[in-house]
Design a protein around this motif. Structure first.
Motif, PDB file in Angstrom:
ATOM      1  N   GLU A  56       0.831  -1.206   0.000  1.00  0.00           N
ATOM      2  CA  GLU A  56       0.000   0.000   0.000  1.00  0.00           C
ATOM      3  C   GLU A  56       0.860   1.248   0.000  1.00  0.00           C
ATOM      4  O   GLU A  56       0.526   2.248  -0.660  1.00  0.00           O
ATOM      5  N   LEU A  57       1.978   1.203   0.703  1.00  0.00           N
ATOM      6  CA  LEU A  57       2.889   2.348   0.711  1.00  0.00           C
ATOM      7  C   LEU A  57       3.516   2.549  -0.667  1.00  0.00           C
ATOM      8  O   LEU A  57       3.618   3.688  -1.151  1.00  0.00           O
ATOM      9  N   GLN A  58       3.927   1.449  -1.305  1.00  0.00           N
ATOM     10  CA  GLN A  58       4.447   1.544  -2.672  1.00  0.00           C
ATOM     11  C   GLN A  58       3.424   2.172  -3.604  1.00  0.00           C
ATOM     12  O   GLN A  58       3.765   3.032  -4.424  1.00  0.00           O
ATOM     13  N   LYS A  59       2.186   1.732  -3.506  1.00  0.00           N
ATOM     14  CA  LYS A  59       1.125   2.264  -4.373  1.00  0.00           C
ATOM     15  C   LYS A  59       0.958   3.764  -4.181  1.00  0.00           C
ATOM     16  O   LYS A  59       0.846   4.515  -5.158  1.00  0.00           O
ATOM     17  N   ARG A  60       0.906   4.205  -2.943  1.00  0.00           N
ATOM     18  CA  ARG A  60       0.729   5.638  -2.663  1.00  0.00           C
ATOM     19  C   ARG A  60       1.890   6.444  -3.236  1.00  0.00           C
ATOM     20  O   ARG A  60       1.681   7.504  -3.847  1.00  0.00           O
ATOM     21  N   ASN A  61       3.097   5.933  -3.050  1.00  0.00           N
ATOM     22  CA  ASN A  61       4.258   6.657  -3.573  1.00  0.00           C
ATOM     23  C   ASN A  61       4.287   6.646  -5.097  1.00  0.00           C
ATOM     24  O   ASN A  61       4.624   7.657  -5.731  1.00  0.00           O
ATOM     25  N   PHE A  62       3.939   5.520  -5.695  1.00  0.00           N
ATOM     26  CA  PHE A  62       3.899   5.424  -7.157  1.00  0.00           C
ATOM     27  C   PHE A  62       2.895   6.419  -7.729  1.00  0.00           C
ATOM     28  O   PHE A  62       3.176   7.124  -8.698  1.00  0.00           O
ATOM     29  N   GLU A  63       1.729   6.493  -7.119  1.00  0.00           N
ATOM     30  CA  GLU A  63       0.711   7.443  -7.585  1.00  0.00           C
ATOM     31  C   GLU A  63       1.233   8.877  -7.560  1.00  0.00           C
ATOM     32  O   GLU A  63       0.939   9.674  -8.455  1.00  0.00           O
ATOM     33  N   LYS A  64       2.010   9.206  -6.552  1.00  0.00           N
ATOM     34  CA  LYS A  64       2.566  10.559  -6.459  1.00  0.00           C
ATOM     35  C   LYS A  64       3.504  10.843  -7.626  1.00  0.00           C
ATOM     36  O   LYS A  64       3.494  11.947  -8.187  1.00  0.00           O
ATOM     37  N   PHE A  65       4.291   9.854  -8.018  1.00  0.00           N
ATOM     38  CA  PHE A  65       5.221  10.061  -9.131  1.00  0.00           C
ATOM     39  C   PHE A  65       4.498  10.045 -10.479  1.00  0.00           C
ATOM     40  O   PHE A  65       4.922  10.724 -11.417  1.00  0.00           O
ATOM     41  N   ILE A  66       3.414   9.273 -10.581  1.00  0.00           N
ATOM     42  CA  ILE A  66       2.598   9.337 -11.800  1.00  0.00           C
ATOM     43  C   ILE A  66       2.040  10.743 -11.965  1.00  0.00           C
ATOM     44  O   ILE A  66       2.113  11.343 -13.054  1.00  0.00           O
ATOM     45  N   LYS A  67       1.499  11.279 -10.898  1.00  0.00           N
ATOM     46  CA  LYS A  67       0.934  12.633 -10.945  1.00  0.00           C
ATOM     47  C   LYS A  67       2.006  13.665 -11.272  1.00  0.00           C
ATOM     48  O   LYS A  67       1.744  14.639 -11.983  1.00  0.00           O
ATOM     49  N   ALA A  84       4.750  13.126 -13.143  1.00  0.00           N
ATOM     50  CA  ALA A  84       5.046  13.007 -14.576  1.00  0.00           C
ATOM     51  C   ALA A  84       3.974  13.717 -15.409  1.00  0.00           C
ATOM     52  O   ALA A  84       4.290  14.406 -16.383  1.00  0.00           O
ATOM     53  N   ILE A  85       2.713  13.540 -15.015  1.00  0.00           N
ATOM     54  CA  ILE A  85       1.619  14.198 -15.735  1.00  0.00           C
ATOM     55  C   ILE A  85       1.739  15.714 -15.608  1.00  0.00           C
ATOM     56  O   ILE A  85       1.599  16.452 -16.592  1.00  0.00           O
ATOM     57  N   GLU A  86       2.011  16.183 -14.397  1.00  0.00           N
ATOM     58  CA  GLU A  86       2.172  17.621 -14.153  1.00  0.00           C
ATOM     59  C   GLU A  86       3.289  18.209 -15.010  1.00  0.00           C
ATOM     60  O   GLU A  86       3.136  19.290 -15.603  1.00  0.00           O
ATOM     61  N   LEU A  87       4.402  17.497 -15.098  1.00  0.00           N
ATOM     62  CA  LEU A  87       5.559  17.979 -15.848  1.00  0.00           C
ATOM     63  C   LEU A  87       5.487  17.648 -17.330  1.00  0.00           C
ATOM     64  O   LEU A  87       6.334  18.108 -18.104  1.00  0.00           O
ATOM     65  N   LEU A 100      -3.182   0.251 -11.846  1.00  0.00           N
ATOM     66  CA  LEU A 100      -3.001   1.565 -11.235  1.00  0.00           C
ATOM     67  C   LEU A 100      -2.762   2.635 -12.302  1.00  0.00           C
ATOM     68  O   LEU A 100      -3.352   3.719 -12.255  1.00  0.00           O
ATOM     69  N   LEU A 101      -1.923   2.327 -13.283  1.00  0.00           N
ATOM     70  CA  LEU A 101      -1.642   3.296 -14.349  1.00  0.00           C
ATOM     71  C   LEU A 101      -2.886   3.641 -15.152  1.00  0.00           C
ATOM     72  O   LEU A 101      -3.058   4.795 -15.579  1.00  0.00           O
ATOM     73  N   GLY A 105      -0.444   8.768 -21.510  1.00  0.00           N
ATOM     74  CA  GLY A 105       0.120   7.988 -22.610  1.00  0.00           C
ATOM     75  C   GLY A 105       1.625   7.855 -22.625  1.00  0.00           C
ATOM     76  O   GLY A 105       2.159   6.942 -23.254  1.00  0.00           O
ATOM     77  N   LYS A 106       2.346   8.750 -21.939  1.00  0.00           N
ATOM     78  CA  LYS A 106       3.807   8.763 -22.032  1.00  0.00           C
ATOM     79  C   LYS A 106       4.421   7.790 -21.028  1.00  0.00           C
ATOM     80  O   LYS A 106       5.109   8.187 -20.074  1.00  0.00           O
ATOM     81  N   ILE A 107       4.170   6.499 -21.250  1.00  0.00           N
ATOM     82  CA  ILE A 107       4.592   5.470 -20.314  1.00  0.00           C
ATOM     83  C   ILE A 107       5.480   4.457 -21.019  1.00  0.00           C
ATOM     84  O   ILE A 107       5.124   3.930 -22.081  1.00  0.00           O
ATOM     85  N   VAL A 108       6.640   4.190 -20.418  1.00  0.00           N
ATOM     86  CA  VAL A 108       7.555   3.165 -20.921  1.00  0.00           C
ATOM     87  C   VAL A 108       7.628   2.053 -19.879  1.00  0.00           C
ATOM     88  O   VAL A 108       8.097   2.276 -18.759  1.00  0.00           O
TER      89      VAL A 108
END
Length: 248
Positions: free
Chosen positions: A106-117, A119-122, A140-141, A147-150
């Motif tokens: 659950e902690l990994q998921k929360r942190n991953f979501e923050k980095f997804i957001k 990337a979208i912001e930037l 989750l993605l 769309g900019k996912i590798v």
């Protein structure tokens, strides 16, 4: 011909000046993805020394649950501040290989979501790790419609590969595809428009040796050329088109 190693760990490699020099000669663009606050800063210094390389900054999933929420946010702010120096956000994602405890997941998921957001912001490419959590990572993605996912070294089954393709994301194929049947099947299934090549150096050497390097990304191009029955020049052309789309 121009090549790109879309996912490496250059700062971990031996003899970096030689690697960069060889790649410059062979027209190989190096993208290095990093994984925690300490090496993110080390990688920025590497970029200063070798401006021709591209860098991505992030927090690796296994590292993410070792950091407090405050430190994660501090690193997100740091990456945001360096937006003009980075190519993308990563290596980030989920990993259930080492620790499958619900609280760590659950902690990994929360942190991953923050980095997804972030990337979208930037509006930057997102470089995703998904070891032993392939389905969970995709689910989750998909919530974010980005769309900019590798998908780096994706080891999930072919139904999940089809899902990645349907979402319009990219799969990066390591040089170990030279012998790895799973990645060969991924290449067979995936349209060239959804492929990149990588080394994950210094790991995943195409000849099962130690100390892989970005120059070996050409082995990935060769295997794609063989499987797709395309001239290697055409593979290079198509992957550079993919790069233009990823950056746009």
């Amino acid at each position: 011909m121009k090549f790109i190693d879309i996912h490496s760990h250059l700062d971990m490699c031996e003899n970096i000046p030689e690697i960069v020099g060889i790649c410059n000669e062979k027209k190989i663009k190096i993208v290095t993805c990093r994984v925690n606050p300490k090496v993110n800063r080390r990688t920025l210094k590497l970029k200063e020394k070798y401006p021709e390389i591209e860098i991505c900054l992030g927090v690796y999933p296994v590292d993410s649950f070792k950091l407090s929420e405050k430190k994660i946010q501090k690193e997100i702010n740091f990456v945001r501040d360096k937006r003009d120096k980075i190519f993308g956000v990563g290596e980030v994602g989920l990993d259930l290989h080492y620790d499958t405890s619900p609280e760590k997941y659950e902690l990994q998921k929360r942190n991953f979501e923050k980095f997804i957001k972030l990337a979208i912001e930037l509006n930057k490419p997102l470089f995703v790790h998904s070891r032993d959590a392939e389905k969970e990572t995709i689910e989750l993605l998909e919530k974010f419609n980005y769309g900019k996912i590798v998908m780096h070294c994706f080891s999930g089954n072919m139904n999940l590969v089809k899902r990645i393709i349907k979402n319009g994301w990219f799969l990066s194929i390591p040089a170990s595809v030279k012998y790895n049947e799973h990645f060969q099947k991924v290449v067979e299934l995936t349209p060239i428009e959804n492929l990149f090549c990588e080394t994950d150096s210094p790991f995943l050497h195409p000849n099962r040796e130690k100390n892989n390097a970005s120059e070996n990304v050409i082995e990935s191009y060769k295997k794609i050329s063989e499987i797709k029955k395309m001239k290697i020049e055409k593979v290079c052309e198509k992957i550079m088109e993919n790069l233009d789309r990823l950056k746009s």
